[in-house]
Design a protein around this motif. Sequence first.
Motif, mmCIF file in Angstrom:
data_model
loop_
_atom_site.group_PDB
_atom_site.id
_atom_site.type_symbol
_atom_site.label_atom_id
_atom_site.label_comp_id
_atom_site.label_asym_id
_atom_site.label_seq_id
_atom_site.Cartn_x
_atom_site.Cartn_y
_atom_site.Cartn_z
ATOM 1 N N HIS A 222 5.719 -49.177 -38.443
ATOM 2 C CA HIS A 222 6.378 -50.521 -37.870
ATOM 3 C C HIS A 222 5.387 -50.976 -36.720
ATOM 4 C CE1 HIS A 222 9.501 -52.484 -35.239
ATOM 5 N NE2 HIS A 222 10.341 -52.402 -36.373
ATOM 6 N N PRO A 223 5.761 -52.403 -36.558
ATOM 7 C CA PRO A 223 4.811 -53.192 -35.435
ATOM 8 C C PRO A 223 5.187 -52.338 -34.066
ATOM 9 C CG PRO A 223 5.904 -54.606 -36.604
ATOM 10 C CD PRO A 223 6.147 -53.379 -37.380
ATOM 11 N N GLN A 224 6.265 -51.958 -33.765
ATOM 12 C CA GLN A 224 6.556 -51.139 -32.657
ATOM 13 C C GLN A 224 5.624 -49.926 -32.276
ATOM 14 O OE1 GLN A 224 8.274 -53.044 -30.267
ATOM 15 N NE2 GLN A 224 7.696 -51.255 -28.652
ATOM 16 N N ALA A 225 5.382 -49.188 -33.333
ATOM 17 C CA ALA A 225 4.689 -48.127 -33.468
ATOM 18 C C ALA A 225 3.316 -48.111 -33.350
ATOM 19 C CB ALA A 225 4.901 -47.146 -34.754
ATOM 20 N N ALA A 226 2.861 -49.359 -33.784
ATOM 21 C CA ALA A 226 1.520 -49.612 -33.537
ATOM 22 C C ALA A 226 1.270 -50.308 -32.209
ATOM 23 C CB ALA A 226 1.078 -51.157 -34.465
ATOM 24 N N HIS A 227 2.400 -50.821 -31.633
ATOM 25 C CA HIS A 227 2.044 -51.244 -30.320
ATOM 26 C C HIS A 227 2.084 -49.960 -29.301
ATOM 27 C CE1 HIS A 227 2.330 -53.966 -26.747
ATOM 28 N NE2 HIS A 227 3.521 -53.525 -26.360
ATOM 29 N N VAL A 228 2.980 -48.854 -29.567
ATOM 30 C CA VAL A 228 3.039 -47.863 -28.824
ATOM 31 C C VAL A 228 1.488 -47.008 -28.867
ATOM 32 C CG1 VAL A 228 3.982 -45.360 -28.690
ATOM 33 C CG2 VAL A 228 5.281 -47.123 -28.919
ATOM 34 N N ARG A 229 0.784 -46.895 -30.156
ATOM 35 C CA ARG A 229 -0.448 -46.651 -30.101
ATOM 36 C C ARG A 229 -1.498 -47.455 -29.272
ATOM 37 N NH1 ARG A 229 1.396 -45.665 -35.399
ATOM 38 N NH2 ARG A 229 0.478 -47.472 -36.230
ATOM 39 N N GLU A 230 -1.160 -48.617 -29.173
ATOM 40 C CA GLU A 230 -2.071 -49.342 -28.455
ATOM 41 C C GLU A 230 -2.012 -49.084 -27.130
ATOM 42 O OE1 GLU A 230 -1.425 -53.408 -29.350
ATOM 43 O OE2 GLU A 230 -1.774 -53.364 -31.496
ATOM 44 N N LEU B 112 -0.892 -46.225 -25.812
ATOM 45 C CA LEU B 112 -1.477 -44.859 -25.423
ATOM 46 C C LEU B 112 -3.059 -45.082 -25.319
ATOM 47 C CD1 LEU B 112 0.303 -42.579 -27.780
ATOM 48 C CD2 LEU B 112 0.403 -42.488 -25.234
ATOM 49 N N ALA B 113 -3.783 -45.802 -26.384
ATOM 50 C CA ALA B 113 -5.205 -45.947 -26.156
ATOM 51 C C ALA B 113 -5.706 -46.619 -24.951
ATOM 52 C CB ALA B 113 -5.663 -46.808 -27.450
ATOM 53 N N ARG B 114 -4.857 -47.699 -24.697
ATOM 54 C CA ARG B 114 -5.310 -48.128 -23.142
ATOM 55 C C ARG B 114 -5.016 -47.140 -22.137
ATOM 56 N NH1 ARG B 114 -1.710 -53.153 -21.998
ATOM 57 N NH2 ARG B 114 -2.349 -53.756 -24.062
ATOM 58 N N SER C 230 -8.059 -44.726 -22.335
ATOM 59 C CA SER C 230 -9.386 -45.265 -21.945
ATOM 60 C C SER C 230 -9.454 -45.753 -20.437
ATOM 61 C CB SER C 230 -9.573 -46.682 -22.629
ATOM 62 O OG SER C 230 -8.675 -47.863 -22.333
ATOM 63 N N SER C 231 -8.310 -45.918 -19.670
ATOM 64 C CA SER C 231 -8.287 -46.101 -18.291
ATOM 65 C C SER C 231 -8.605 -44.700 -17.682
ATOM 66 C CB SER C 231 -7.010 -46.672 -17.670
ATOM 67 O OG SER C 231 -6.110 -45.854 -18.064
ATOM 68 N N GLU C 232 -8.003 -43.624 -18.247
ATOM 69 C CA GLU C 232 -8.345 -42.243 -17.584
ATOM 70 C C GLU C 232 -9.626 -41.919 -17.928
ATOM 71 O OE1 GLU C 232 -5.924 -39.537 -19.687
ATOM 72 O OE2 GLU C 232 -4.179 -40.047 -18.498
ATOM 73 N N GLU C 233 -10.475 -42.402 -19.040
ATOM 74 C CA GLU C 233 -11.841 -42.012 -19.248
ATOM 75 C C GLU C 233 -12.714 -42.556 -18.283
ATOM 76 O OE1 GLU C 233 -12.149 -42.734 -23.508
ATOM 77 O OE2 GLU C 233 -10.954 -40.757 -23.976
#
Length: 95
Positions: free
Chosen positions: A17-25, A27-29, A32-35
């Motif tokens: 679902h597009p909303q699931a893809a948005h959640v993954r994005e 999380l990735a963001r 990456s801010s933590e790293e």
Amino acid sequence: MAVSFHVRSNSFPSRSHPQAAHVREQLARLRSSEEGETSTSSSSSICQRIDNIQELHESLDKLICLPVTQQALAQEQNKKTVEQLLDGSLRILDL
């Protein structure tokens, strides 16, 4: 002699679902801010991370409210998984 039988399967959608893809994005963001964080964080980077967490929370809320998610959560076989998710969300709230 030909043997025939009917196979029934529960197929899942090939795309999420597009909303699931948005959640993954989100999380990735957040990851990456933590790293990219240094030992001394500026107030603007902290505010950005808080904004990312808020967006992630809102995205997860929308995902959980989807009818397909509600149906999956309501199934008895998913009870243990739901309990684990609730425990995890409580830990996040505690942080």
